[in-house]
Every structure is written in C-alpha cells, then in structure tokens.
Design an enzyme around this catalytic site. Structure first.
Site, PDB file in Angstrom:
ATOM      1  CE  LYS A   1      -4.486   0.532   2.188  1.00 32.87           C
ATOM      2  NZ  LYS A   1      -5.220   0.354   3.444  1.00 32.87           N
TER       3      LYS A   1
HETATM    4  O1  G3P Z   1      -7.878   1.105   5.097  1.00 31.50           O
HETATM    5  C1  G3P Z   1      -8.151   2.376   4.663  1.00 31.50           C
HETATM    6  C2  G3P Z   1      -9.551   2.891   4.928  1.00 31.50           C
HETATM    7  O2  G3P Z   1     -10.488   1.882   4.697  1.00 31.50           O
HETATM    8  C3  G3P Z   1      -9.710   3.624   6.221  1.00 31.50           C
HETATM    9  O3  G3P Z   1     -11.040   3.785   6.614  1.00 31.50           O
HETATM   10  O4  G3P Z   1     -12.713   4.350   8.335  1.00 31.50           O
HETATM   11  O5  G3P Z   1     -10.308   4.994   8.697  1.00 31.50           O
HETATM   12  O6  G3P Z   1     -11.706   6.169   7.016  1.00 31.50           O
HETATM   13  P1  G3P Z   1     -11.459   4.877   7.725  1.00 31.50           P
END
Ligand code: G3P
Length: 215
Positions: free
Chosen positions: A83
């Site tokens: 990533k």
């Molecule tokens: O893994 C990246 C993403 O899905 C993060 O989500 O909920 O932290 O905005 P969030």
C-alpha cells in the site's frame, strides 16, 4: 465483486473468513497500531491464515524508502500487496514496484485525477476513501462513479477498491457502479447479511412447523 476485510485484528479476520466469502484483507498503520502487536508479528499472523491479497502499507516518504520497505514486505508472501500513498514520491514508487511485478494498492485517494495517475503508473488497486469524503460533506460514492467511468474509458486494468466504507449502502452503491472490490470493516460485514424480514420470516416458519402435522 471481491470482498476484503479492513482490519488487522486476526480474530475479526478469522470470523469473517468462516463466512466463506472473504477474498482478502487490507491493513494500514492505524489498524495495526490498534492491535497492540508488533508490526511484523501482526502481518505475518494474517498471512498465515489468508490466502487472498493482504495489503501492507509503507510509512517511508521517499521513493527509495518506500521501495526498500516494499521489497522487505513482498518477501513475506506471494499474496502481499504493497500500500503506497498517492503523493509525488509515492507515484514514482508505484511505477518502480509495478515494473518489478510487485502488486500495489494506492491509498489515500480522494480525487479522480489521483486515480488516473495511479493507473498510469501501473497500480493493481486504487483505494478511494468514501467515508472520509462523506465526513466532509462531499459525496464519496460520486468519486467511485467517476473513477469507474475513467478506467472504463481507457480500459485500465487497475481495480477500484472502495475503502473507508462506513455502512451497507456504500457496498450497495459500489456494486451497482461496478467497483471491483469493497474493503469493509468487520461490523459492516455483519450488517450485510441482516434483514428484519428474514429473521421474522424464519421465526414464523419455525413456529408454524411446531404446529404442523409431521406424521
Ligand atoms: O484502510 C483504509 C480505509 O479503509 C480507512 O477507513 O474508516 O479509517 O476512514 P477509515
């Protein structure tokens, strides 16, 4: 559509896997920190149980640092996906890594132009963060629609991986738009299956069965 789980918690991963519809896992530094485990232990534990793609995020900010981290993590398993954030140095790293045959998931995408550049650099996945856009009163799913259209216009192979999912409606919209993957938190995966009429209907069938002539 592929379903990934967005967590580094091994118990959540095992639970989701037992449903039989899980295709992979995405992690990030915040999710790893939440487990309290050392980074390498945490990721290797996941790789032991997940045959599908597992995204592991680099934290370096230069091309060389990102590539060095990526080469180390990629050696941990054939299913490791690196990533990389969509910043200038990240874009260069995506190009280098994809050229070496390393799978790259481009993260922190908030615009269609970032997605276009990631595809041109050879990204395997682009991760637009829909929930974080919704949080600042911008339509996250509109970004998915734009990226799906742009990639379709030029037949890019990069897969659209909808990230930062907060609720089942994000998943419905992603599927209707033809997104390739949704990475979903454990709690929301549980919500996908639920319908009150299913529960009510099942209870009625079982109650009626009790009264039925079973002879
Ligand atoms: O893994 C990246 C993403 O899905 C993060 O989500 O909920 O932290 O905005 P969030």
């Amino acid at each position: 559509m592929k379903i990934f789980i967005d967590t580094a918690d091994i118990e959540e991963i095992k639970q989701a896997q037992s449903l039989g519809v899980l295709d992979g896992v995405t992690t990030n530094p915040s999710l790893v920190a939440k487990t309290g485990k050392p980074f390498e232990t945490c990721i290797k534990e996941i790789l032991e149980v997940v045959p599908g793609d597992v995204s592991v995020e680099v934290v370096g900010l230069t091309h060389d640092e990102m590539v060095a981290e990526a080469e180390k993590y990629a050696a941990w398993g054939d299913n490791v996906v690196i990533k990389v954030p969509i910043i200038e140095e990240g874009l260069k790293a995506i190009k280098t890594l994809s050229g070496q045959g390393v799978k790259v998931n481009v993260t922190l995408c908030f615009s269609p132009l970032q997605a276009l550049l990631a595809a041109k650099a050879g990204a395997t996945y682009i991760s637009p963060f829909v929930g974080r856009l919704d949080d600042i009163h911008t339509d996250g799913m509109e970004l998915i629609s734009q990226i799906v259209d742009i990639y379709g216009n030029y037949a890019y192979d990069t897969e659209v991986l909808v990230a930062s999912i907060r609720n089942p409606m994000h998943v419905v919209s992603a599927a209707l738009m033809g997104a390739d993957v949704c990475t979903i938190p454990y709690k929301v995966i549980g919500q996908l299956l639920k319908h009150p009429l299913t529960d009510k209907g099942l209870a009625a069938f079982l109650a009626d069965w009790e009264k039925a002539n079973k002879g």
